[in-house]
Design an enzyme around this catalytic site. Sequence first.
Site, mmCIF file in Angstrom:
data_model
loop_
_atom_site.group_PDB
_atom_site.id
_atom_site.type_symbol
_atom_site.label_atom_id
_atom_site.label_comp_id
_atom_site.label_asym_id
_atom_site.label_seq_id
_atom_site.Cartn_x
_atom_site.Cartn_y
_atom_site.Cartn_z
ATOM 1 C CD GLU A 7 10.789 -3.047 -5.522
ATOM 2 O OE1 GLU A 7 11.051 -1.973 -4.950
ATOM 3 O OE2 GLU A 7 9.922 -3.175 -6.379
ATOM 4 C CB SER A 36 0.475 4.301 -5.634
ATOM 5 O OG SER A 36 1.745 4.133 -6.181
ATOM 6 N N GLY A 39 0.816 -1.208 0.000
ATOM 7 C CA GLY A 39 0.000 0.000 0.000
ATOM 8 C C GLY A 39 0.848 1.255 0.000
ATOM 9 C CD GLU A 42 9.649 8.856 -17.615
ATOM 10 O OE1 GLU A 42 8.965 8.156 -16.835
ATOM 11 O OE2 GLU A 42 9.819 8.550 -18.803
#
Lengths: 377, 398
Positions: free
Chosen positions: B244, B129, B127, B385
């Site tokens: 990650e 974004s 959880g 980006e």
Amino acid sequence: MDFSFSEEQQLLKDSLQRYLEREYSFEARRKRIKAGTGLSAEVWRALADMGVLGLPFAAEYGGFAGSGVDSMLVMEAFGRSLVVEPYLATVLLCGGLIDQAGSSTQKAYWLPRIAAGNAIMAFAHGETDARHDWCYVSTRAERKGSGFVLRGRKAVVLHGGQAQHLLVSARSEGEPSSATGVSLFIVDAGSAGVQRRDYATIDGLRAAEIDFANVEIDATALVGEYAGAASTIDSVLDRANAALCAEALGALGALYDLTLAYLKTRQQFGVPIGTFQVLQHRMVDVLIHLEQARSLAYHAAFYAHASDTALRRRAVSAAKVQVGDAARFISQQAIQLHGGIGMTEELSVGHYVKRLTMINATFGNIDTHLERFAALA
Amino acid sequence: MDFAFTLEEAAFREEVRAFVRSHLPVDISRKVNEHKHLDKDDFVRWQKILYRKGWMAPGWPVKFGGTGWTPVQRYLFEEECAVAGAPSVISFGVNMVGPVIIAFGTPAQQQHFLPRILSSEDWWCQGYSEPGSGSDLASLRTRAVRDGDHYIVNGQKTWTTLAQHADMIFCLVRTSSEGKRQEGISFLLIDMRTPGVSVRPIITLDGAHEVNEVWFDDARVPIGNLVGEEGKGWTYAKFLLSHERSGIAQVARWKRELAFLKRMAGEIQSGGKPLMADALFSAKVTRVEIELLALEITDLRVLASDREGRAPGPEASILKIKGTELQQAITELMMEAVGPYALPFLPEALHADWDGTPVGPAFAAPLAARYFNYRKTSIYGGSNEIQRNIIAQRILGL
């Protein structure tokens, strides 16, 4: 799996880099190129003394039995300093051909001379109609008595005008594009019938167009198997291409450093231009291209001497494509990010760009190697 | 310099290969190889097989159930699983929240949650974004207000991958509006069955239900589910990102996909000759193959620098950018390969138990949808980006 360099390799890299930083500055290089000799005697002597000229050859020939990775370290340092000496032509191409295909007499004669800096040689192989097809040889070799007669023309022979001896590929049978029927000969550049047109290349080297008008040579000039030189040429050009990728890597590293430094110092709108996100992202893409190119340049150097020819060819062609793409992208961006000053002759940027661009036009361009890789996949 | 693996590493690879060959269920690998839909049970079945072997959490410390493998061994393990067509292990538990609990959790949290991650008893989701917080994650507004020995959580998370399967969610929540906004963020573990937690599907442009909205409406979460200190959630989130990175480029999996593409393009006829004989198409495939080879070595170089003890760095961003660009290029070439058979859309054909007649070649059915689905990869996990911003700051020093 290990990507580090040995202590000896690190030492070689450091001492060569130190020497070049001291003796091969951008200004010194410019003067040497202006002299038009295509070779600087004191540099050549120093390279011999450092053991660099004999590096790939066995100890019995005055060398150090260097690996593809050793050659890579030398060429990367040369690339960073934009060295224009005939190392590729003499040591890697001609030395490589003699080392791989020559008789023990030929090796014992030529390799120590190359290692000691006493022989300048060039590989007269490319031809006008070959473009990037390195099997294509239309220069003829016909038997005459116990020797041979050479007839034909060689194109853009690197350092062909400075070489005392030429290694010439010539065909005794088959169509020009046939893979078989080609032999290698050592020819004294002063032989009757050899005519050389020496010229400057756009990247500061020298090259020559060479005519062979019924040049008579004796039987001992033959290097390797008669009409069976194709696999030797393929192998040596693979090593040369791995070396060119390493040279490109050195030049790319320099362009990366120069451009990044410029982004941090050049002020516009009251701030360094490197604070602009559009330029930051462009520079990140430069870095990614550089790291991807480095990966395959290492890979090619490691497998350049592999006995598994398919593995070797794949590794070299992959590198030539990846490094070629990086060379094109980084060269164009280095000029663009420098702006007007990047267009000038006085800045080293343009000189790196010219060398990198010409590497892409040497021994197979990106498309040639893309096609070669695809055929092997 | 040596590109070869050591004898020990080669032997390890053989051991993994033999295990995967004999234990990976054929119905699962077939779904993976043919790009069919994977059910929750497919993932869980494979993860339980790895769990029984003790290979579920190679990256964890041995005392928590890790394997003690070297980075190269972990790389080889992932490669062998990928080549065989094993499903990817779902990252949220084992690779994301697990390392955070190990590094910052209480012994009670470790004893409760870690074994349940290993055994796949809990399916985790992430959880992070929110509708107003994408790339600017620190602007998140889901609030957790202390009420006795509970937090009362209100707000909304979005793009929550596979939340419909999840038992637990790890959340970044705002516990304070004071000071720097990063300092008001805490890391909270929330049971998805908590009253007030609801999941609403988001259907993506490929017709798939992969992501969700997760709503919190006065959800009461025990304070024992706070990880570490209140207000330190941002630090833990950054720590998580650095963990990650393992396998972020997924090179082995995409080598398998590229081989699939080449096989397929060898079968497909284009105006009477195999598509792979088409010089323009072949050039595009070859360029991708060369780039993927380069990425494989770049990945190994980053791995080697880890082994030499250098801190995990922003090089992971390079792997993420290049990896996702190549994934997108391969999925695009696969769609391009089938030509007009990209058009027919039969979602039911993506299920392994569908026994209808495919339109055109069977391999064509998932490819267009997959191309659209993979546009997500340059957005998720920090958009490409944002990755470029990270590299510009931390490697280039701009």
